[in-house]
Design a protein around this motif. Structure first.
Motif, PDB file in Angstrom:
ATOM      1  N   ALA A  45     -11.036  -4.301  -5.012  1.00  0.00           N
ATOM      2  CA  ALA A  45     -12.411  -4.007  -5.423  1.00  0.00           C
ATOM      3  C   ALA A  45     -13.342  -5.180  -5.090  1.00  0.00           C
ATOM      4  O   ALA A  45     -14.467  -4.979  -4.631  1.00  0.00           O
ATOM      5  N   THR A  46     -12.854  -6.406  -5.301  1.00  0.00           N
ATOM      6  CA  THR A  46     -13.675  -7.582  -4.982  1.00  0.00           C
ATOM      7  C   THR A  46     -13.970  -7.644  -3.482  1.00  0.00           C
ATOM      8  O   THR A  46     -15.092  -7.935  -3.063  1.00  0.00           O
ATOM      9  N   LEU A  47     -12.950  -7.355  -2.709  1.00  0.00           N
ATOM     10  CA  LEU A  47     -13.111  -7.366  -1.260  1.00  0.00           C
ATOM     11  C   LEU A  47     -14.154  -6.324  -0.844  1.00  0.00           C
ATOM     12  O   LEU A  47     -15.036  -6.593  -0.014  1.00  0.00           O
ATOM     13  N   ALA A  48     -14.070  -5.138  -1.460  1.00  0.00           N
ATOM     14  CA  ALA A  48     -15.054  -4.088  -1.175  1.00  0.00           C
ATOM     15  C   ALA A  48     -16.449  -4.571  -1.576  1.00  0.00           C
ATOM     16  O   ALA A  48     -17.435  -4.355  -0.868  1.00  0.00           O
ATOM     17  N   HIS A  49     -16.508  -5.260  -2.715  1.00  0.00           N
ATOM     18  CA  HIS A  49     -17.778  -5.808  -3.212  1.00  0.00           C
ATOM     19  C   HIS A  49     -18.418  -6.726  -2.164  1.00  0.00           C
ATOM     20  O   HIS A  49     -19.587  -6.569  -1.811  1.00  0.00           O
ATOM     21  N   GLU A  50     -17.630  -7.660  -1.665  1.00  0.00           N
ATOM     22  CA  GLU A  50     -18.176  -8.619  -0.693  1.00  0.00           C
ATOM     23  C   GLU A  50     -18.543  -7.910   0.615  1.00  0.00           C
ATOM     24  O   GLU A  50     -19.518  -8.278   1.271  1.00  0.00           O
ATOM     25  N   LEU A  51     -17.777  -6.890   0.976  1.00  0.00           N
ATOM     26  CA  LEU A  51     -18.121  -6.126   2.181  1.00  0.00           C
ATOM     27  C   LEU A  51     -19.436  -5.367   1.984  1.00  0.00           C
ATOM     28  O   LEU A  51     -20.187  -5.153   2.940  1.00  0.00           O
ATOM     29  N   GLY A  52     -19.695  -4.974   0.733  1.00  0.00           N
ATOM     30  CA  GLY A  52     -20.976  -4.328   0.414  1.00  0.00           C
ATOM     31  C   GLY A  52     -22.128  -5.287   0.695  1.00  0.00           C
ATOM     32  O   GLY A  52     -23.133  -4.912   1.296  1.00  0.00           O
ATOM     33  N   HIS A  53     -21.959  -6.552   0.277  1.00  0.00           N
ATOM     34  CA  HIS A  53     -22.973  -7.568   0.576  1.00  0.00           C
ATOM     35  C   HIS A  53     -23.174  -7.675   2.082  1.00  0.00           C
ATOM     36  O   HIS A  53     -24.297  -7.741   2.582  1.00  0.00           O
ATOM     37  N   ALA A  54     -22.062  -7.725   2.791  1.00  0.00           N
ATOM     38  CA  ALA A  54     -22.125  -7.892   4.237  1.00  0.00           C
ATOM     39  C   ALA A  54     -22.838  -6.696   4.888  1.00  0.00           C
ATOM     40  O   ALA A  54     -23.598  -6.864   5.849  1.00  0.00           O
TER      41      ALA A  54
ATOM     42  N   ASP B 175      -3.413  -5.617   4.268  1.00  0.00           N
ATOM     43  CA  ASP B 175      -3.620  -4.506   5.208  1.00  0.00           C
ATOM     44  C   ASP B 175      -3.816  -3.178   4.486  1.00  0.00           C
ATOM     45  O   ASP B 175      -4.651  -2.365   4.884  1.00  0.00           O
ATOM     46  N   GLU B 176      -3.026  -2.966   3.431  1.00  0.00           N
ATOM     47  CA  GLU B 176      -3.188  -1.725   2.655  1.00  0.00           C
ATOM     48  C   GLU B 176      -4.556  -1.684   1.988  1.00  0.00           C
ATOM     49  O   GLU B 176      -5.220  -0.644   1.970  1.00  0.00           O
ATOM     50  N   GLY B 177      -4.960  -2.837   1.451  1.00  0.00           N
ATOM     51  CA  GLY B 177      -6.288  -2.932   0.835  1.00  0.00           C
ATOM     52  C   GLY B 177      -7.380  -2.605   1.844  1.00  0.00           C
ATOM     53  O   GLY B 177      -8.303  -1.838   1.559  1.00  0.00           O
ATOM     54  N   ALA B 178      -7.249  -3.172   3.030  1.00  0.00           N
ATOM     55  CA  ALA B 178      -8.245  -2.943   4.084  1.00  0.00           C
ATOM     56  C   ALA B 178      -8.318  -1.460   4.447  1.00  0.00           C
ATOM     57  O   ALA B 178      -9.407  -0.874   4.519  1.00  0.00           O
TER      58      ALA B 178
ATOM     59  N   ALA C 181     -18.108   2.506   6.778  1.00  0.00           N
ATOM     60  CA  ALA C 181     -16.679   2.442   7.118  1.00  0.00           C
ATOM     61  C   ALA C 181     -16.473   1.720   8.451  1.00  0.00           C
ATOM     62  O   ALA C 181     -15.627   0.819   8.558  1.00  0.00           O
ATOM     63  N   ASP C 182     -17.260   2.096   9.449  1.00  0.00           N
ATOM     64  CA  ASP C 182     -17.118   1.458  10.762  1.00  0.00           C
ATOM     65  C   ASP C 182     -17.428  -0.030  10.668  1.00  0.00           C
ATOM     66  O   ASP C 182     -16.789  -0.859  11.309  1.00  0.00           O
ATOM     67  N   PHE C 183     -18.415  -0.322   9.836  1.00  0.00           N
ATOM     68  CA  PHE C 183     -18.803  -1.721   9.652  1.00  0.00           C
ATOM     69  C   PHE C 183     -17.650  -2.531   9.038  1.00  0.00           C
ATOM     70  O   PHE C 183     -17.312  -3.627   9.515  1.00  0.00           O
ATOM     71  N   ALA C 184     -17.026  -1.983   7.997  1.00  0.00           N
ATOM     72  CA  ALA C 184     -15.940  -2.706   7.318  1.00  0.00           C
ATOM     73  C   ALA C 184     -14.771  -2.930   8.288  1.00  0.00           C
ATOM     74  O   ALA C 184     -14.193  -4.015   8.346  1.00  0.00           O
ATOM     75  N   LYS C 185     -14.464  -1.907   9.084  1.00  0.00           N
ATOM     76  CA  LYS C 185     -13.368  -1.996  10.044  1.00  0.00           C
ATOM     77  C   LYS C 185     -13.635  -3.144  11.017  1.00  0.00           C
ATOM     78  O   LYS C 185     -12.756  -3.964  11.299  1.00  0.00           O
ATOM     79  N   MET C 186     -14.884  -3.189  11.481  1.00  0.00           N
ATOM     80  CA  MET C 186     -15.269  -4.242  12.422  1.00  0.00           C
ATOM     81  C   MET C 186     -15.124  -5.629  11.779  1.00  0.00           C
ATOM     82  O   MET C 186     -14.668  -6.584  12.409  1.00  0.00           O
ATOM     83  N   ALA C 187     -15.496  -5.738  10.495  1.00  0.00           N
ATOM     84  CA  ALA C 187     -15.403  -7.033   9.797  1.00  0.00           C
ATOM     85  C   ALA C 187     -13.946  -7.506   9.697  1.00  0.00           C
ATOM     86  O   ALA C 187     -13.651  -8.685   9.889  1.00  0.00           O
ATOM     87  N   PHE C 188     -13.023  -6.565   9.436  1.00  0.00           N
ATOM     88  CA  PHE C 188     -11.599  -6.934   9.389  1.00  0.00           C
ATOM     89  C   PHE C 188     -11.106  -7.337  10.780  1.00  0.00           C
ATOM     90  O   PHE C 188     -10.422  -8.341  10.943  1.00  0.00           O
ATOM     91  N   GLU C 189     -11.471  -6.518  11.770  1.00  0.00           N
ATOM     92  CA  GLU C 189     -11.000  -6.787  13.129  1.00  0.00           C
ATOM     93  C   GLU C 189     -11.512  -8.120  13.668  1.00  0.00           C
ATOM     94  O   GLU C 189     -10.796  -8.828  14.368  1.00  0.00           O
ATOM     95  N   ASN C 190     -12.757  -8.441  13.342  1.00  0.00           N
ATOM     96  CA  ASN C 190     -13.355  -9.668  13.882  1.00  0.00           C
ATOM     97  C   ASN C 190     -13.119 -10.896  13.010  1.00  0.00           C
ATOM     98  O   ASN C 190     -13.775 -11.909  13.205  1.00  0.00           O
ATOM     99  N   ARG C 191     -12.250 -10.760  12.038  1.00  0.00           N
ATOM    100  CA  ARG C 191     -11.880 -11.878  11.148  1.00  0.00           C
ATOM    101  C   ARG C 191     -13.088 -12.517  10.467  1.00  0.00           C
ATOM    102  O   ARG C 191     -13.346 -13.697  10.590  1.00  0.00           O
ATOM    103  N   TRP C 192     -13.810 -11.686   9.724  1.00  0.00           N
ATOM    104  CA  TRP C 192     -14.958 -12.200   8.972  1.00  0.00           C
ATOM    105  C   TRP C 192     -14.529 -12.628   7.562  1.00  0.00           C
ATOM    106  O   TRP C 192     -15.357 -13.039   6.768  1.00  0.00           O
TER     107      TRP C 192
END
Ligand SMILES: [Zn+2]
Length: 603
Positions: free
Chosen positions: A385-394, A318-321, A336-347
């Protein structure tokens, strides 16, 4: 806020056993041969001047390809999260057959492009329906000129299911059997999967734990080195034979083409890196000194640096997110809004548990217009950082999903642009958020590690793979020789700065076993340095940045890399200047690291 660490795949299909998936597979198994007949009957000469039939075929492909690809991602995702899922394995085989059949029926379609006269082709491309796909259609036409006869291509494609992709699946099976036994604090024996062992080996703060795991790790791959050597040799052997059949005699031609880049660009990039390794080796000696060693062992390179009283900083999921969302917001509200949505929707599948495949990836779901991220998260800043990396792909997928499917295929090197950019944003922020020098050192270290991976580790992979292919062209390469080649490559890339190397790295690294693409390495370094350039511009340009950035990402599916860089960044990729500028940004980080750590070297 509490985000789930298990992903939601059920919204795509209820399960690998579901009738929905079974029905979809059966439907495509019927549709592909039908499309094949339509294509066989298509005569571009008679379709002139409005090419209505061609338009219909493209529409069918634009529907069929994303549907099959989405199902493939679903099945593969199911298998990553549960490596022993037998049903998923079987279905993956069925998907391979579908891909192969689809390529068998589409090959004649593209082949016919090559039969259209240049004059007719130009008038076709000027039609409103085709105009915006000109780059992609031209690319297909050029490729088609190299194709063999329909019959030969069909046979090759069918043989590849068992003779090529089959070896990649075999590799996954071998890896799923890997178990490493460790004794926990209570004296209990515990079995770790390859993914878990790798995580701990590189990230455990205790150097003895890392060293002991590393020797077990080497032993476990070494033990089955012959099986991995067979697998690697046959994958490469099939590929080289396929190349030769198509008149391709340079093993770099395809990977470069897949990255839509020129050899001059690749050479300029590695040249700039080779000329600028000194700061990286100084960093490695400093890190060794901090750990009280003369030289670092292979397993220490990525280890967390802790000095003074600082505990290694950790982030719960959660802190990472929260950290990722907050820092994306400094650059782009949309990201930012996109990443939030990805966490909320369990991607995101991030749970640390046995039975998961090692590594991490982001899979695109072109029908749902969503993505899914797979990784194993255990609270380190590197994993944030890895999580951010994959979210960048998304995010890249997200901005490109709005375009027609034909224009969605960005090359692999630029595929790493958005991911690396997102990772830079987050790792830079972790450094800036440091409250003490001790903290700052640890975080700077995490950030530098990433560039070290790009400039040294991936350089070693590229050197190894080039040398391996050179030898494979002459015959089979033994496991012992593969070890030698790997160790030599690592010594060259790390400039002899380590105390130990990882000779069986060629067996443990999944990237060497991907049938779809070889040289799954230089595009990472490319993407990283390309992103550094974009990052530097983002820091300068402020508020306009978001739109510019999205425009660049959207052009990634329909331009050559050199043209893309010229248009959006106004730079020449074939000159070392651009690359050196990127490396200089990292040099500054290393300089700061060396200054800050001066007083922490043990007596
Ligand atoms: Zn990536």
């Amino acid at each position: 806020m509490s985000y789930s660490m298990k992903w939601n795949l059920e919204s795509i299909y209820p399960s690998v056993n579901s009738t929905e998936l079974e029905e979809a597979l059966s439907k495509w198994e019927k549709q592909i041969p039908e499309l094949g007949q339509t294509i066989a009957a298509w005569d571009p000469e008679q379709d002139k001047p409005d090419y209505n039939k061609m338009k219909l075929i493209i529409d069918s492909l634009n529907k069929l390809q994303p549907e099959i690809s989405e199902a493939g991602m679903f099945i593969n995702g199911t298998l990553s999260a549960d490596v022993n899922n037998g049903k998923a394995k079987t279905l993956l085989g069925r998907i391979s057959v579908l891909y192969s059949e689809l390529s068998t029926v589409t090959v004649p379609f593209y082949k016919k492009f090559a039969l259209v006269s240049d004059e007719d082709w130009q008038s076709l491309l000027s039609l409103p329906e085709f105009k915006e796909f000109a780059f992609n259609l031209n690319e297909d036409r050029e490729d088609a000129k190299k194709l063999l006869s329909e019959k030969e291509e069909a046979l090759l494609s069918k043989l590849a299911v068992d003779g090529f992709q089959g070896w990649e699946q075999h590799y996954d099976t071998l890896v799923s059997k890997i178990e490493i036994s460790v004794t926990d604090k209570e004296g209990q024996e515990q079995l770790l999967s390859a993914g878990q062992a790798e995580n701990r080996m590189y990230n455990d703060p205790n150097p003895d734990v890392r060293a002991s795991l590393f020797s077990k790790w080497e032993a476990v791959w070494e033990n089955q080195a012959d099986l991995f050597a067979d697998t690697l040799n046959h994958l490469a052997g099939f590929r080289l034979t396929d190349y030769k059949a198509h008149g391709i005699y340079d093993f770099l031609e395809k990977p470069l083409k897949a990255s839509r880049m020129r050899k001059e660009t690749l050479d300029a990039m590695w040249q700039a890196i080779s000329d600028n390794k000194a700061p990286f080796t100084s960093y490695l000696s400093r890190k060794a000194a901090l750990l009280g060693k003369d030289k670092l062992g292979w397993q220490d390179v990525e280890a967390p640096v802790t000095v003074g009283n600082s505990e290694p900083k950790s982030y719960t999921f959660d802190e990472g997110a929260a950290f990722i969302i907050e820092n994306f917001r400094n650059f782009s509200e949309k990201m930012a809004d996109f990443a939030k949505m990805a966490f909320e929707n369990r991607w995101i599948e991030a749970e640390d548990r046995p039975g998961k495949a090692p590594g991490g990836y982001c899979a695109e779901l072109p029908v749902s217009k969503e993505s899914r991220i797979f990784m194993t998260y255990s609270n380190s800043p590197g994993e944030v950082a890895t999580l951010a990396h994959e979210l960048g792909h998304a995010f890249h997928n997200h901005v490109i999903f709005d375009l027609p499917y034909l224009k969605q295929h960005f090359a692999m090197n630029v595929a790493e642009t958005a991911s690396t950019f997102a990772e830079l944003v987050v790792s830079d922020a972790t450094v800036k958020s440091a409250i003490s020098n001790e903290d700052k050192i640890a975080l700077l270290d995490t950030k530098i590690q990433n560039s070290l991976a790009m400039f040294l580790n991936i350089h070693a992979r590229f050197i190894f793979e080039s040398n391996f292919y050179r030898e494979r062209e002459k015959g089979l390469v033994s496991a012992e020789r593969l070890n030698e080649l790997m160790e030599e490559a690592q010594k060259e890339a790390y400039q002899d700065s380590l105390a130990s190397y990882h000779p069986s790295f060629w067996a443990s690294k999944l990237h060497f076993y991907i049938s779809g693409i070889s040289f799954y390495n230089f595009p990472y370094t490319f993407g990283y340095l390309f992103s550094l350039g974009i990052y530097a511009q983002a820091l300068e340009s402020g508020s306009n940045f978001e739109d510019q950035y999205i425009a660049l990402l959207q052009d990634t599916g329909s331009m050559n890399t050199e043209d893309l860089a010229k248009k959006h960044l106004n730079v020449d990729l074939t000159s070392t200047d651009f690359w050196v500028k990127g490396i200089n940004i990292i040099k500054e980080d290393i300089q700061t690291f060396i200054e800050l750590t001066e007083s922490y070297i043990p007596e």
